[in-house]
Design an enzyme around this catalytic site. Structure first.
Site, PDB file in Angstrom:
ATOM      1  N   HIS A  32      -3.802   6.213   3.299  1.00  0.00           N
ATOM      2  CA  HIS A  32      -4.509   5.005   2.872  1.00  0.00           C
ATOM      3  C   HIS A  32      -3.928   3.727   3.479  1.00  0.00           C
ATOM      4  CE1 HIS A  32      -5.747   1.908  -0.147  1.00  0.00           C
ATOM      5  NE2 HIS A  32      -6.818   2.657  -0.283  1.00  0.00           N
ATOM      6  N   ASP A  86       0.839  -1.198   0.000  1.00  0.00           N
ATOM      7  CA  ASP A  86       0.000   0.000   0.000  1.00  0.00           C
ATOM      8  C   ASP A  86       0.874   1.247   0.000  1.00  0.00           C
ATOM      9  OD1 ASP A  86      -2.321   1.800   0.748  1.00  0.00           O
ATOM     10  OD2 ASP A  86      -3.301  -0.138   0.931  1.00  0.00           O
ATOM     11  N   SER A 117     -11.393  -0.796  -0.818  1.00  0.00           N
ATOM     12  CA  SER A 117     -10.137  -0.740  -0.056  1.00  0.00           C
ATOM     13  C   SER A 117     -10.380  -0.951   1.429  1.00  0.00           C
ATOM     14  CB  SER A 117      -9.502   0.650  -0.179  1.00  0.00           C
ATOM     15  OG  SER A 117      -8.616   0.719  -1.237  1.00  0.00           O
TER      16      SER A 117
END
Ligand SMILES: *[C@@H]1O[C@H](CO)[C@@H](O)[C@H](O)[C@H]1NC(C)=O
Ligand SMILES: *[C@@H]1O[C@H](CO)[C@@H](O)[C@H](O)[C@H]1NC(C)=O
Ligand SMILES: *[C@@H]1O[C@H](CO)[C@@H](O)[C@H](O)[C@H]1NC(C)=O
Ligand SMILES: *[C@@H]1O[C@H](CO)[C@@H](O)[C@H](O)[C@H]1NC(C)=O
Ligand SMILES: *[C@@H]1O[C@H](CO)[C@@H](O)[C@H](O)[C@H]1NC(C)=O
Ligand SMILES: *[C@@H]1O[C@H](CO)[C@@H](O)[C@H](O)[C@H]1NC(C)=O
Ligand SMILES: *[C@@H]1O[C@H](CO)[C@@H](O)[C@H](O)[C@H]1NC(C)=O
Ligand SMILES: *[C@@H]1O[C@H](CO)[C@@H](O)[C@H](O)[C@H]1NC(C)=O
Ligand SMILES: *[C@@H]1O[C@H](CO)[C@@H](O)[C@H](O)[C@H]1NC(C)=O
Ligand SMILES: *[C@@H]1O[C@H](CO)[C@@H](O)[C@H](O)[C@H]1NC(C)=O
Length: 819
Positions: free
Chosen positions: A236, A163, A602
């Protein structure tokens, strides 16, 4: 001798000239890009044997073999291309044998024909699978949507995250566990760099690496956001990691307001960070290098909330390099979960294709944040936005003005007339004395429609001019918009419905006096914004989110359906609170925040990863396919009202009964998944036989991608022993097989039952069976077509055990003819 040398020197300088000339032309005609290349020969993980025996990474044998593979990559490049004309970025050695190289399309073509080269694929880039950026408002229709625990829960399990990195100082990742975990199966590293000192690897974060050769080859990185370290400048990666494995009971505080406590699904699992995505760019080369390394390190579970956002161009979906890599990661014993994609609700929008990875769809939960707007006439209207009340008091009212009515006029004209004044993007457009202390109505217009206007700018205008609050209303010209609750630094509310917006405008016009030119001269309207940060738990849930990508799964760019169910399973992915990075390089609105409320597949993906960690902890010997089976066969199709889970459609308020192409097997249940009763498992060789039985693949491309010849194939691709049955065409009659294994510790008797898909009758043999612990049982499934239907229809097989285990196998079939 001398003569000969002379000639060869001459000829080589001619050759050099020629090459120069070609590359000179190439400069204009051809843009370099990254190409991913697979090479013949076994990678290290499977070298010389088929078992999953791990190498001793420090042994001379390992190091020697690793060097041999790397040298062979260099030799292939050197013998095919001019040295210095290309840039090798990575050698992939462990899970697949290949490399990533930066070169021109012409060079790539040459490479394709070189001996030993099996597959060459252009880097499609990788994307984060978050559906909404709080920055921008979207409309439900139009281009966008069409494009589309307990104290030791997870202990001893390592979850890998490919990620944007991690924010190591976040409380979700502090190491509270005084015991050294037994993770002897795992060997990571702690790469340091900007904002990521060695102490970041604190025992909770057991390993952290970053991969940037691909990003650096295709973009000029910005050192103030694209940190060359595992540090997460986006947020994220931290969000995803904390959802799966964040510490339990971490207080969520944003702008001084306490929203509640956050916990990961497996709060004691260990985190291995593989940063491969940068604010400026994310390349597949970096992602693949990261997955290869994660598999080599020995992660138990791999979380991919990122990936290519479109199918590969030149091959079937399941044989793209990304999917091949996941196949070999699974062969090495890694459970891989990936985001289904955010291109729903149109059919065939999944970006997960292969049966060897679990695809997570996203749904809502029953938690909502009801915002409210109070008008001077006593009306209370609903809206969206995590903001405190105006003036800090719930029922406080102040002057209400429309942005257009408080613009700055000098000598009757505007000194500056920026576009879309009504969207409150520019503080200098307003008359400070009229705007200050007022609740200002801003209106959705072209700027938001074209995604050039932002909520950050509205808030900035509100702060600069001292608005008491802002209201962003919908505009009948565009229709309702999609709004997500976002923490606002000033009181504010989004009114996404045109009908509500019209009520506000009507009240405002009644109370406002205008002169003969229409200029507002007296404002009598009043409004107050209510407390919007307190959650309320009500309403029907879950509902499959609009953005969540839908099945059916497909094999190629023309989206021909294939006999695999996608998505596999559904988990919460709408408005999920989790850790953030205050740098927030892609979302200025969340800069400074330690937590963020985000939506996307996600966010669903790490829920599945965390549950997989819990299953692995309870059942250390289970293979990835057994874990996947347990998760799918125990999922539920019912919501909190006891009815079939609904799915959001194209229209903003529309919902419909979900099918398996919306939610896969249904909503994941962590408790039932720990004790599934029966599982359906698949061996690596079965996947190859499955690929070989697909109508649209040829053995040569399967050999190229996997290194294995099609010596066996399944009699029907739907015979792959998945915990679901998907058949894209049934004519007359079809018999399929499944094999079930009792993973419970008692003998149990199961009764079978079927919900017949429309247009078929389904018979099961045997209709009931008794199965001993560790025993296996075959089940024959016969479909007879009773009516041809041009589309998929859905049903399920239910096995009900005498010890209360329930195993559900979803059926998705297209009955094409009765003959
Ligand atoms: C750690 O786990 C491995 C197997 O997973 C086992 O062989 C080893 O004895 C364990 N070590 C300790 C200290 O518990
Ligand atoms: C680099 O990022 C910073 C922070 O976002 C930004 O202010 C700056 O303009 C960027 N520089 C370039 C060259 O893009
Ligand atoms: C406004 O008009 C007056 C008189 O015409 C003039 O003196 C003044 O400069 C104008 N102000 C601006 C800001 O244009
Ligand atoms: C913005 O969208 C509108 C459609 O509402 C379109 O007419 C206009 O040309 C767009 N403007 C820009 C700058 O793209
Ligand atoms: C949706 O499913 C429910 C069962 O949960 C059923 O009663 C209802 O008729 C279905 N609605 C439609 C439109 O098929
Ligand atoms: C599989 O088929 C290939 C090509 O037909 C052959 O070379 C190979 O020996 C076969 N392998 C096995 C295990 O039968
Ligand atoms: C049998 O399985 C159940 C449920 O998985 C578990 O609670 C129980 O402890 C197990 N019993 C034995 C003897 O392993
Ligand atoms: C089954 O198919 C028939 C014929 O196409 C249709 O009339 C009926 O509504 C379908 N039933 C369901 C539950 O989809
Ligand atoms: C299904 O079709 C097969 C072969 O045509 C037949 O033998 C069988 O009885 C049928 N089953 C049902 C339930 O109709
Ligand atoms: C199965 O569930 C029923 C109802 O919940 C319960 O009465 C029964 O005791 C359970 N049986 C076993 C073996 O757990």
């Amino acid at each position: 001798m001398a003569n000969k040398a002379n000639i060869s020197a001459n000829s080589s300088s001619c050759a050099a000239l020629l090459v120069l000339a070609i590359s000179f032309i190439g400069c204009f005609a051809e843009e370099r890009d990254i190409y991913l290349v697979l090479i013949e020969g076994e990678p290290l993980a499977f070298h010389g044997s088929d078992d999953k025996r791990r190498f001793d990474l420090n042994s001379d044998a390992y190091k020697g073999q690793a060097k041999r593979l790397m040298d062979s990559h260099d030799r292939i490049l050197q013998s095919t291309l001019e040295i210095g004309s290309y840039n090798k970025l990575y050698s992939f050695k462990y899970t697949v044998n290949g490399f990533a190289v930066h070169l021109t399309p012409t060079q790539a073509k040459k490479l394709e024909n070189a001996p030993q080269v099996k597959l060459v694929e252009r880097d499609r880039r990788a994307k984060l699978m978050t559906s909404y950026t709080p920055q921008f408002l979207g409309l439900p229709q139009g281009v966008w949507t069409q494009r589309g625990g307990d104290k030791n829960a997870g202990e001893g399990i390592v979850i890998g995250f490919v990620d944007t990195g991690i924010n190591p100082s976040h409380p979700s990742f502090a190491n509270y566990n005084p015991f050294e975990p037994n993770i002897s199966h795992f060997s990571g590293d702690c790469e340091t760099g900007p904002r990521f000192p060695l102490s970041s690897c604190n025992g909770k974060i057991v390993s952290a690496r970053f991969f940037s050769a691909g990003a650096q080859a295709v973009a000029t990185l910005n050192t103030s956001v694209d940190f060359l370290s595992p540090f997460d400048a986006v947020g994220h990666g931290s969000h995803v990691a904390s959802t799966a494995a964040g510490n339990a009971g971490v207080p969520v505080v944003v702008d001084g307001f306490f929203y509640g406590l956050a916990s990961g699904m497996a709060p004691c699992a260990r985190i291995a960070v593989y940063k491969a995505m940068y604010p400026t760019v994310g390349t597949l080369a970096d992602v693949i290098a990261a997955i290869d390394q994660a598999t080599m390190d020995g992660v138990d579970i791999l979380t991919l909330s990122i990936g290519p956002d479109e199918p590969p161009r030149d091959t079937i979906t399941m044989l793209g390099i990304f999917d091949v890599l996941m196949l070999f990661a699974r062969r090495a014993g890694v459970f891989v979960v990936q985001a289904a994609g955010n291109q729903g609700p149109a059919p065939s929008t999944v970006v997960s294709y292969s049966p060897w990875a679990v695809a997570a769809a996203a749904c809502t939960t029953d938690r909502i944040y009801p915002g409210s707007l109070l008008l001077g006439n006593g009306l209370k209207l609903g809206g969206v936005g995590l903001s405190g009340p105006t003036c800090g008091r719930p029922l406080f009212l102040s002057k209400l003005v429309l942005a257009r009515d408080v613009i700055l006029r000098v000598n009757g004209t505007f000194p500056r007339t920026p576009q879309y004044i009504e969207e409150c993007q520019y503080p200098e457009a307003f008359e400070p004395s009229l705007a200050q202390g007022s609740v200002v109505i801003c209106t959705f217009s072209d700027g938001f429609y074209n995604q050039t206007s932002t909520l950050t700018a509205v808030i900035n205008t509100a702060i600069t001019l001292g608005f008491m609050g802002f209201i962003l209303i919908a505009n009948s010209h565009y229709g309702d918009f999609v709004a997500e609750p976002i923490p606002f630094a000033v009181p504010g509310i989004l009114i996404p419905k045109v009908s509500t917006s019209e009520i506000i405008l009507q009240y405002y016009e009644q109370q406002t006096h205008r002169d003969e030119r229409g200029v507002a001269i007296k404002f009598n309207a009043q409004a107050g914004i209510g407390e919007g940060r307190v959650a309320s738990f009500e309403g029907r849930a879950p509902i499959v989110s609009r953005f969540s990508s839908r099945g059916p799964d497909f094999t190629d760019l023309s989206r021909n359906p294939t006999d695999v169910l996608k998505p596999d399973v559904t988990a919460p992915g709408h408005q999920i609170w989790a850790a953030w990075s205050p740098v927030s390089a892609l979302d200025p609105m969340l800069t400074g925040c330690n937590f963020a409320l985000l939506s996307g597949t996600s966010m669903a993906t790490p829920h599945i990863a965390g549950i997989a960690a819990l299953i692995k902890q309870h059942n250390p010997s289970w293979t990835p396919t057994m874990i996947a089976s347990a998760i799918s066969s125990t999922a539920t199709k019912y919501d909190n009202y006891g009815q079939l889970i609904m799915a959001e459609g194209f229209e903003i308020t529309s919902t419909y009964n979900s099918t398996h192409f919306d939610f896969g097997s249904g909503l994941v249940s962590a408790t039932r998944a720990l004790d599934p009763g029966l599982v359906l498992s698949v061996e690596f060789e079965d996947y190859i036989s499955f690929l070989c039985s697909l109508a649209d693949t040829d053995p040569v491309s399967i050999k190229a991608a996997t290194g294995i010849w099609c010596n066996h194939s399944l009699s029907h691709p739907a015979n792959l022993n998945l915990p679901s049955v998907t058949v894209s065409a049934v004519a007359k009659s079809l018999i399929l097989q499944r094999s079930l294994k009792n993973v419970g510790n008692k003998t149990e008797t199961y009764l079978t039952s079927v919900v017949h898909p429309n247009g078929t009758t389904v018979s099961l043999y045997p209709p009931w069976f008794t199965i001993a612990p560790q025993g296996t049982q075959d089940l024959a499934i016969q479909f007879n077509v009773t009516q041809a239907i041009g589309d998929f229809s859905f049903g399920e097989i239910v096995l009900t055990g005498s010890l209360n285990h329930t195993v559900r196998i979803p059926l998705s079939v297209k009955p094409v003819s009765i003959f």
